[in-house]
Design an enzyme around this catalytic site. Structure first.
Site, PDB file in Angstrom:
ATOM      1  N   SER A   1      -5.405   6.606  13.273  1.00  8.41           N
ATOM      2  CA  SER A   1      -5.941   7.574  12.530  1.00  8.41           C
ATOM      3  C   SER A   1      -6.644   8.681  13.327  1.00  8.41           C
ATOM      4  O   SER A   1      -7.056   8.273  14.433  1.00  8.41           O
ATOM      5  CB  SER A   1      -6.982   6.918  11.558  1.00  8.41           C
ATOM      6  OG  SER A   1      -7.835   7.949  10.993  1.00  8.41           O
TER       7      SER A   1
ATOM      8  N   GLY B   1       0.617  -1.269   0.124  1.00 13.90           N
ATOM      9  CA  GLY B   1       0.149   0.004  -0.019  1.00 13.90           C
ATOM     10  C   GLY B   1       0.911   1.161   0.102  1.00 13.90           C
ATOM     11  O   GLY B   1       2.167   1.217  -0.041  1.00 13.90           O
TER      12      GLY B   1
ATOM     13  N   LYS C   1      -9.440   1.108   4.550  1.00 14.94           N
ATOM     14  CA  LYS C   1      -9.003   2.579   5.112  1.00 14.94           C
ATOM     15  C   LYS C   1     -10.103   3.892   4.790  1.00 14.94           C
ATOM     16  O   LYS C   1      -9.783   4.813   4.874  1.00 14.94           O
ATOM     17  CB  LYS C   1      -7.647   3.020   4.773  1.00 14.94           C
ATOM     18  CG  LYS C   1      -7.457   3.190   3.364  1.00 14.94           C
ATOM     19  CD  LYS C   1      -6.246   4.262   3.250  1.00 14.94           C
ATOM     20  CE  LYS C   1      -6.147   4.225   1.646  1.00 14.94           C
ATOM     21  NZ  LYS C   1      -5.063   5.202   1.159  1.00 14.94           N
TER      22      LYS C   1
ATOM     23  N   ASN D   1      -6.439  -3.468  -1.584  1.00 11.92           N
ATOM     24  CA  ASN D   1      -6.509  -2.293  -1.992  1.00 11.92           C
ATOM     25  C   ASN D   1      -5.185  -1.899  -2.702  1.00 11.92           C
ATOM     26  O   ASN D   1      -4.734  -0.588  -2.641  1.00 11.92           O
ATOM     27  CB  ASN D   1      -6.864  -1.305  -0.943  1.00 11.92           C
ATOM     28  CG  ASN D   1      -7.186  -0.131  -1.254  1.00 11.92           C
ATOM     29  OD1 ASN D   1      -8.072   0.197  -2.099  1.00 11.92           O
ATOM     30  ND2 ASN D   1      -6.940   1.099  -0.515  1.00 11.92           N
TER      31      ASN D   1
ATOM     32  N   PHE E   1       0.581  -1.925   9.171  1.00 11.71           N
ATOM     33  CA  PHE E   1      -0.353  -0.887   8.369  1.00 11.71           C
ATOM     34  C   PHE E   1      -1.729  -1.517   7.676  1.00 11.71           C
ATOM     35  O   PHE E   1      -2.483  -0.634   7.287  1.00 11.71           O
ATOM     36  CB  PHE E   1       0.710  -0.492   7.068  1.00 11.71           C
ATOM     37  CG  PHE E   1       1.975   0.163   7.396  1.00 11.71           C
ATOM     38  CD1 PHE E   1       1.481   1.481   7.679  1.00 11.71           C
ATOM     39  CD2 PHE E   1       3.012  -0.241   7.247  1.00 11.71           C
ATOM     40  CE1 PHE E   1       2.817   2.289   8.100  1.00 11.71           C
ATOM     41  CE2 PHE E   1       4.117   0.305   7.683  1.00 11.71           C
ATOM     42  CZ  PHE E   1       4.029   1.741   7.931  1.00 11.71           C
TER      43      PHE E   1
ATOM     44  N   LYS F   1     -10.684   1.456  14.464  1.00 11.12           N
ATOM     45  CA  LYS F   1      -9.184   1.759  14.742  1.00 11.12           C
ATOM     46  C   LYS F   1      -9.109   2.118  16.242  1.00 11.12           C
ATOM     47  O   LYS F   1      -8.252   1.747  16.837  1.00 11.12           O
ATOM     48  CB  LYS F   1      -8.735   3.071  14.035  1.00 11.12           C
ATOM     49  CG  LYS F   1      -8.532   3.154  12.561  1.00 11.12           C
ATOM     50  CD  LYS F   1      -7.271   2.261  12.185  1.00 11.12           C
ATOM     51  CE  LYS F   1      -6.997   2.000  10.881  1.00 11.12           C
ATOM     52  NZ  LYS F   1      -5.770   1.144  10.729  1.00 11.12           N
TER      53      LYS F   1
ATOM     54  N   PHE G   1      -2.890  12.124  10.687  1.00 14.70           N
ATOM     55  CA  PHE G   1      -3.755  13.082  10.193  1.00 14.70           C
ATOM     56  C   PHE G   1      -4.028  12.976   8.515  1.00 14.70           C
ATOM     57  O   PHE G   1      -4.431  11.851   8.271  1.00 14.70           O
ATOM     58  CB  PHE G   1      -3.471  14.469  10.589  1.00 14.70           C
ATOM     59  CG  PHE G   1      -3.874  14.764  12.090  1.00 14.70           C
ATOM     60  CD1 PHE G   1      -3.149  13.732  13.058  1.00 14.70           C
ATOM     61  CD2 PHE G   1      -5.169  15.494  12.319  1.00 14.70           C
ATOM     62  CE1 PHE G   1      -3.786  13.999  14.327  1.00 14.70           C
ATOM     63  CE2 PHE G   1      -5.417  15.258  13.528  1.00 14.70           C
ATOM     64  CZ  PHE G   1      -4.905  14.581  14.587  1.00 14.70           C
TER      65      PHE G   1
ATOM     66  N   TYR H   1     -15.156   3.097   9.993  1.00 14.44           N
ATOM     67  CA  TYR H   1     -13.648   2.728   9.789  1.00 14.44           C
ATOM     68  C   TYR H   1     -12.983   3.246  11.097  1.00 14.44           C
ATOM     69  O   TYR H   1     -12.121   2.647  11.849  1.00 14.44           O
ATOM     70  CB  TYR H   1     -13.129   3.750   8.871  1.00 14.44           C
ATOM     71  CG  TYR H   1     -11.821   4.322   8.810  1.00 14.44           C
ATOM     72  CD1 TYR H   1     -10.682   3.087   8.486  1.00 14.44           C
ATOM     73  CD2 TYR H   1     -11.137   5.248   8.804  1.00 14.44           C
ATOM     74  CE1 TYR H   1      -9.477   3.151   8.465  1.00 14.44           C
ATOM     75  CE2 TYR H   1      -9.776   5.674   8.785  1.00 14.44           C
ATOM     76  CZ  TYR H   1      -8.910   4.393   8.354  1.00 14.44           C
ATOM     77  OH  TYR H   1      -7.560   4.948   8.654  1.00 14.44           O
TER      78      TYR H   1
ATOM     79  N   GLY I   1     -20.105  10.585   8.128  1.00 16.34           N
ATOM     80  CA  GLY I   1     -18.889  10.162   8.624  1.00 16.34           C
ATOM     81  C   GLY I   1     -17.767  11.136   8.442  1.00 16.34           C
ATOM     82  O   GLY I   1     -16.772  10.942   9.502  1.00 16.34           O
TER      83      GLY I   1
HETATM   84  N1  LIG Z   1      -3.898   7.104   3.892  1.00 12.73           N
HETATM   85  C1  LIG Z   1      -4.449   7.794   4.782  1.00 12.73           C
HETATM   86  O1  LIG Z   1      -4.894   8.877   4.528  1.00 12.73           O
HETATM   87  C2  LIG Z   1      -4.432   7.499   6.286  1.00 12.73           C
HETATM   88  C3  LIG Z   1      -4.903   8.190   7.373  1.00 12.73           C
HETATM   89  C4  LIG Z   1      -5.108   7.882   8.445  1.00 12.73           C
HETATM   90  C5  LIG Z   1      -4.460   6.292   8.802  1.00 12.73           C
HETATM   91  N2  LIG Z   1      -4.158   5.370   7.631  1.00 12.73           N
HETATM   92  C6  LIG Z   1      -3.920   4.038   7.768  1.00 12.73           C
HETATM   93  O2  LIG Z   1      -2.605   3.869   7.579  1.00 12.73           O
HETATM   94  C7  LIG Z   1      -2.507   2.277   6.992  1.00 12.73           C
HETATM   95  C8  LIG Z   1      -2.011   2.203   5.552  1.00 12.73           C
HETATM   96  O3  LIG Z   1      -3.036   3.153   4.851  1.00 12.73           O
HETATM   97  P1  LIG Z   1      -2.574   3.370   3.233  1.00 12.73           P
HETATM   98  O4  LIG Z   1      -2.816   4.843   2.649  1.00 12.73           O
HETATM   99  O5  LIG Z   1      -1.125   2.983   2.739  1.00 12.73           O
HETATM  100  O6  LIG Z   1      -3.717   2.414   2.508  1.00 12.73           O
HETATM  101  P2  LIG Z   1      -3.609   1.254   1.473  1.00 12.73           P
HETATM  102  O7  LIG Z   1      -4.802   0.984   1.199  1.00 12.73           O
HETATM  103  O8  LIG Z   1      -2.654   2.075   0.426  1.00 12.73           O
HETATM  104  O9  LIG Z   1      -2.631   0.161   2.268  1.00 12.73           O
HETATM  105  C9  LIG Z   1      -2.977  -0.811   3.094  1.00 12.73           C
HETATM  106  C10 LIG Z   1      -2.722  -2.004   2.646  1.00 12.73           C
HETATM  107  O10 LIG Z   1      -3.258  -3.181   3.584  1.00 12.73           O
HETATM  108  C11 LIG Z   1      -3.723  -4.147   2.623  1.00 12.73           C
HETATM  109  N3  LIG Z   1      -4.633  -5.172   3.277  1.00 12.73           N
HETATM  110  C12 LIG Z   1      -5.698  -4.771   3.880  1.00 12.73           C
HETATM  111  N4  LIG Z   1      -6.465  -5.741   4.389  1.00 12.73           N
HETATM  112  C13 LIG Z   1      -5.544  -6.701   4.239  1.00 12.73           C
HETATM  113  C14 LIG Z   1      -5.437  -8.154   4.761  1.00 12.73           C
HETATM  114  N5  LIG Z   1      -6.697  -8.674   5.466  1.00 12.73           N
HETATM  115  N6  LIG Z   1      -4.359  -8.609   4.596  1.00 12.73           N
HETATM  116  C15 LIG Z   1      -3.176  -8.245   3.879  1.00 12.73           C
HETATM  117  N7  LIG Z   1      -3.211  -6.968   3.545  1.00 12.73           N
HETATM  118  C16 LIG Z   1      -4.292  -6.266   3.708  1.00 12.73           C
HETATM  119  C17 LIG Z   1      -4.044  -3.439   1.327  1.00 12.73           C
HETATM  120  O11 LIG Z   1      -4.195  -4.483   0.442  1.00 12.73           O
HETATM  121  C18 LIG Z   1      -3.398  -2.249   1.272  1.00 12.73           C
HETATM  122  O12 LIG Z   1      -2.104  -2.731   0.356  1.00 12.73           O
HETATM  123  C19 LIG Z   1      -3.926   1.846   7.220  1.00 12.73           C
HETATM  124  O13 LIG Z   1      -4.052   1.128   8.382  1.00 12.73           O
HETATM  125  C20 LIG Z   1      -4.924   3.096   7.255  1.00 12.73           C
HETATM  126  O14 LIG Z   1      -6.110   2.813   7.920  1.00 12.73           O
HETATM  127  C21 LIG Z   1      -4.238   5.894   6.457  1.00 12.73           C
END
Ligand SMILES: NC(=O)c1ccc[n+]([C@@H]2O[C@H](COP(=O)([O-])OP(=O)(O)OC[C@H]3O[C@@H](n4cnc5c(N)ncnc54)[C@H](O)[C@@H]3O)[C@@H](O)[C@H]2O)c1
Length: 338
Positions: A125, A10, A85, A35, A81, A153, A177, A149, A293
């Site tokens: 988050s 991700g 999300k 994703n 991670f 968290k 953030f 969501y 939300g």
């Molecule tokens: N990007 C943002 O704005 C943001 C803000 C706050 C928190 N976060 C948190 O940061 C983390 C990473 O976010 P991101 O933006 O890189 O999202 P992203 O979707 O790009 O990356 C998350 C990855 O987790 C993988 N994933 C989900 N469920 C899975 C499972 N059951 N088994 C294996 N892999 C799984 C997805 O395929 C994806 O590659 C997440 O936990 C998200 O909630 C992101």
């Protein structure tokens, strides 16, 4: 030092893995591509053939695979991670958000327990705070998430805190953030595929002509220009916060929650204006009603992170927009990709 990175394909997991590998860590990465796709994994495997080891695993259902993957690898810290999300999507398929995000975490915790592994950095988050009138948000602000969501968290933070209080694990829970931008080296780029829920990929798609208009959800909030205000943070600042958190949690006990934000609030219209100046592209907009939300204002007080892990953000909004746009300047390469 060896690390387990879940969600390594991700946006943030791959950006973190890249920086950690550059610093000499060995990274065991896993993802099920729910994703994402293999793009980032291929980049990391090519650049770091000896130190990046990847396995496709669905963390929510494949406990034995997780266990085998980390067994006897001398992993010292887990950076978790992997998660679904999207605030918007979580309102439509709440069951799936609860199942995926909680079950994945339980399986990671079980595998850690079997391996005697205690240090965990968790992707939390700012959505755990919900709609607080008191801004900026300190870590002590009431936790009343609006979206499913955000609730997943918060539930995970509760579980991690309980286990940490019983000395079973040590956790740094990082409340992000709004991370935007691409890594300055240009290798790991935030995906702009049409299923991405974050704001910057949507803006870029319009700037490239892939989508016709950018939808601003809500222009009747009690903010300066009526649009929602957020705390955008450069991806590289976010990643440096993780590296500081890893260093910290390896030598600390218990549970700590930390905001990763800049402490500055920016409206959607301000973000668009700065992006258009940085890219010299027009981004036509349309206003729509508020999204379920979403909260009007959300920005961080980052004092605790400044003090506890000696972390400070460096980059401003202009640089975030320039670094978001740079990989897409050659628009032909991306046109039609969705
Ligand atoms: N990007 C943002 O704005 C943001 C803000 C706050 C928190 N976060 C948190 O940061 C983390 C990473 O976010 P991101 O933006 O890189 O999202 P992203 O979707 O790009 O990356 C998350 C990855 O987790 C993988 N994933 C989900 N469920 C899975 C499972 N059951 N088994 C294996 N892999 C799984 C997805 O395929 C994806 O590659 C997440 O936990 C998200 O909630 C992101």
């Amino acid at each position: 030092m060896n690390l387990l990175v879940t969600g390594a394909a991700g946006y943030i997991g791959a950006s973190f893995s890249y920086e950690a590998l550059k610093k000499g860590f060995r990274v065991y990465g896993c993802d099920n591509f729910i994703n994402s796709d293999e793009t980032n994994i291929k980049i990391l495997e090519n650049k770091f053939p000896n130190d990046f080891i990847f396995e496709k695993i669905d963390l929510s259902t494949e406990l034995e695979k997780v266990k085998n993957f980390i067994s006897n690898k001398q992993i010292e810290c887990v950076i978790h991670f992997a998660s679904l999300k999207s605030v918007e999507e979580s309102e439509k398929i709440p069951n799936e958000y609860w199942r995926n995000n909680l079950d994945s975490t339980f399986n990671v915790l079980k595998a850690m327990e079997d391996e005697g592994l205690k240090a965990l950095v968790f992707s939390s988050s700012a959505s755990v705070y919900g709609q607080s009138k008191i801004q900026p948000l300190t870590e002590d602000t009431n936790l009343i998430p609006e979206s499913t969501y955000g609730k997943t968290k918060l539930a995970i933070e509760f579980i991690l805190k309980d286990l940490a209080e019983k000395s079973l694990i040590n956790v740094a829970s990082l409340r992000y953030f709004n991370p935007i931008g691409s890594h300055k080296d240009g290798l790991i780029v935030e995906s702009i595929s049409d299923n991405q829920s974050n704001i910057m990929p949507k803006i870029i798609r319009v700037a490239l002509g892939v989508d016709k208009k950018f939808t601003v959800f809500g222009n009747d909030y009690e903010t300066n220009d009526g649009t929602a205000e957020r705390d955008y943070i450069h991806i590289e600042d976010l990643i440096s916060g993780h590296l500081d958190a890893v260093k910290f949690i390896l030598h600390s006990k218990g549970f700590i929650e930390l905001n990763l934000g800049t402490g500055k609030k920016v409206s959607v219209l301000d973000l668009l204006k700065t992006f258009m100046a940085a890219s010299r592209k027009e981004v036509p907009i349309e206003f729509s009603s508020r999204r379920a939300g979403d909260v009007p204002v959300c920005y961080a007080d980052p004092t605790k992170s400044n003090k506890m892990i000696s972390w400070k953000s460096k980059f401003g909004l202009k640089e975030m927009c320039e670094d978001s746009w740079r990989p897409f300047q050659n628009s032909d390469e991306f046109k039609g990709k969705s």
